[in-house]
Design a protein around this motif. Structure first.
Motif, short mmCIF file in Angstrom:
data_model
loop_
_atom_site.label_atom_id
_atom_site.label_comp_id
_atom_site.label_asym_id
_atom_site.label_seq_id
_atom_site.Cartn_x
_atom_site.Cartn_y
_atom_site.Cartn_z
N ARG A 36 -1.24 -2.70 -9.77
CA ARG A 36 -1.25 -1.85 -11.09
C ARG A 36 -2.25 -0.71 -10.82
NH1 ARG A 36 -4.94 -0.45 -14.99
NH2 ARG A 36 -6.35 -1.92 -14.09
N ARG A 37 -3.32 -0.86 -10.26
CA ARG A 37 -4.18 0.03 -9.64
C ARG A 37 -3.47 1.20 -8.58
NH1 ARG A 37 -10.33 -2.27 -8.96
NH2 ARG A 37 -10.63 -2.72 -11.25
N LEU A 38 -2.70 0.64 -7.63
CA LEU A 38 -2.06 1.50 -6.85
C LEU A 38 -1.15 2.54 -7.44
CD1 LEU A 38 -1.33 -1.04 -3.88
CD2 LEU A 38 -2.76 1.01 -3.61
N GLN A 39 -0.33 1.88 -8.49
CA GLN A 39 0.46 2.89 -9.25
C GLN A 39 -0.14 3.65 -9.93
OE1 GLN A 39 2.67 -0.63 -11.23
NE2 GLN A 39 4.52 0.45 -10.88
N GLU A 40 -1.29 3.55 -10.50
CA GLU A 40 -2.10 4.47 -11.22
C GLU A 40 -2.83 5.56 -10.23
OE1 GLU A 40 -5.36 2.30 -13.09
OE2 GLU A 40 -4.19 1.80 -14.91
N ILE A 41 -3.18 5.10 -9.03
CA ILE A 41 -3.71 5.97 -7.97
C ILE A 41 -2.55 7.16 -7.59
CG2 ILE A 41 -4.62 6.20 -5.64
CD1 ILE A 41 -6.09 3.61 -6.40
N GLY A 54 -0.21 -4.10 1.66
CA GLY A 54 -1.36 -3.87 2.68
C GLY A 54 -2.54 -3.07 2.11
N ARG A 55 -2.39 -2.28 1.11
CA ARG A 55 -3.25 -1.43 0.46
C ARG A 55 -3.82 -2.10 -0.61
NH1 ARG A 55 0.13 4.18 0.03
NH2 ARG A 55 0.70 4.36 2.27
N ILE A 56 -3.85 -3.44 -0.77
CA ILE A 56 -4.59 -4.07 -1.88
C ILE A 56 -5.75 -4.76 -1.00
CG2 ILE A 56 -4.63 -6.16 -3.46
CD1 ILE A 56 -1.68 -5.76 -3.97
N PRO A 57 -7.04 -4.40 -1.54
CA PRO A 57 -8.26 -5.00 -0.73
C PRO A 57 -8.25 -6.41 -0.82
CG PRO A 57 -8.62 -3.23 -2.54
CD PRO A 57 -7.21 -3.47 -2.78
N ARG A 58 -9.00 -6.77 0.46
CA ARG A 58 -9.30 -8.08 0.36
C ARG A 58 -7.90 -8.96 0.47
NH1 ARG A 58 -12.52 -6.09 -2.91
NH2 ARG A 58 -11.65 -7.04 -4.66
N LEU A 59 -6.78 -8.53 0.87
CA LEU A 59 -5.74 -9.47 1.00
C LEU A 59 -5.07 -9.61 2.27
CD1 LEU A 59 -3.46 -10.65 -0.91
CD2 LEU A 59 -2.06 -8.68 -0.80
N PRO A 60 -5.36 -10.80 2.76
CA PRO A 60 -5.23 -11.10 4.42
C PRO A 60 -3.61 -10.65 4.70
CG PRO A 60 -6.44 -12.84 3.41
CD PRO A 60 -5.83 -11.79 2.45
N SER A 95 4.03 10.49 2.17
CA SER A 95 3.84 9.30 2.02
C SER A 95 3.52 9.01 0.58
CB SER A 95 2.38 8.71 2.78
OG SER A 95 1.98 7.59 2.76
N THR A 96 2.71 9.86 -0.28
CA THR A 96 2.56 9.52 -1.74
C THR A 96 3.70 9.49 -2.51
OG1 THR A 96 0.34 10.76 -1.45
CG2 THR A 96 1.45 10.59 -3.53
N ARG A 97 4.71 10.52 -1.79
CA ARG A 97 6.15 10.57 -2.61
C ARG A 97 6.74 9.37 -2.43
NH1 ARG A 97 11.56 11.94 -1.52
NH2 ARG A 97 12.46 12.93 -3.06
N LEU A 98 6.76 8.96 -0.91
CA LEU A 98 7.48 7.68 -0.89
C LEU A 98 7.02 6.44 -1.63
CD1 LEU A 98 9.60 5.94 0.88
CD2 LEU A 98 7.60 5.68 2.73
N THR A 99 5.47 6.34 -1.73
CA THR A 99 4.96 5.18 -2.67
C THR A 99 5.55 5.44 -4.12
OG1 THR A 99 2.93 5.43 -1.34
CG2 THR A 99 2.78 4.34 -3.44
N ALA A 100 5.47 6.63 -4.77
CA ALA A 100 6.26 6.75 -5.99
C ALA A 100 7.75 5.92 -5.94
CB ALA A 100 5.97 7.93 -6.45
#
Length: 205
Positions: A191-196, A141-147, A15-20
């Motif tokens: 941006r944070r998701l890319q860093e994580i 869907g991984r961004i906090p508080r985004l309906p 899953s991490t590889r797919l995100t990258a």
């Protein structure tokens, strides 16, 4: 549970590889089906463990808590994956794919041609050489508080993750339910998701 932990660890890796690859714009159908297959294997193993927990009664409470912790995010991520990559984006196709995957015999679950077919692609397609593009549900869907409704609006307005990543502030702000403040939150969240993801990939190597 130890076996489930190993399955979950492997799921997290792919899953991490797919995100990258999604951020880089280099996803193939093989990458997607690998994550889908792993998510379904984890789900099926969890169902088996739940049966044992029922038999154990009150003695199975600790195992149940461990199981719940291990399964956090699996179902929602699998749903987002299907919404992102099914050939047909309509809800009816999504429901059909979910049902089709759940009904697959174990041997067919290991067959990428069969998984491709359920996902709306040609069964004979070479999944390793078949590029696909995410619609954006999984990442947004991984961004906090985004309906969820706002996520849907963004995907429908911008029509793909590449377009979402390239969108200007005015383009994001113009989407129904976004506005100036939320547009900045989305930019920061991406941006944070890319860093994580970079950190996660480093830790896995």
């Amino acid at each position: 549970l130890a076996t489930l932990d190993k399955y979950r660890s492997r799921l997290d890796q792919v899953s991490t590889r797919l995100t990258a690859l999604e951020f880089e714009g280099g996803v193939t159908l093989h990458d997607v089906l690998t994550v889908l297959q792993r998510a379904e294997l984890v789900t099926r193993m969890a169902v088996e463990i739940e049966r044992y927990i029922v038999e154990l009664g009150t003695e199975g409470r600790l195992i149940e808590m461990q199981l719940e912790e291990t399964m956090v995010g699996v179902a929602s991520d699998k749903a987002a994956l299907l919404h992102d990559y099914l050939a047909d984006p309509e809800d009816e196709a999504f429901a059909g794919a979910v049902d089709g995957i759940a009904r697959l015999p174990h041997q067919d679950l290991l067959d990428f041609g069969r998984l491709a077919e359920i996902s709306g692609y040609d069964r004979k397609v070479n999944t390793l050489d078949f590029p696909v593009s995410p619609r954006g549900y999984r990442i947004l869907g991984r961004i906090p508080r985004l309906p969820k409704l706002v996520v849907q609006n963004i995907v429908r307005a911008l029509r793909g993750l590449d377009e979402i990543l390239a969108a200007t502030d005015p383009e994001l702000e113009s989407v129904d339910g976004v506005g100036e403040i939320r547009a900045k939150d989305i930019r920061e969240g991406l941006r944070r998701l890319q860093e994580i993801n970079l950190v996660d990939r480093y830790l896995q190597t």
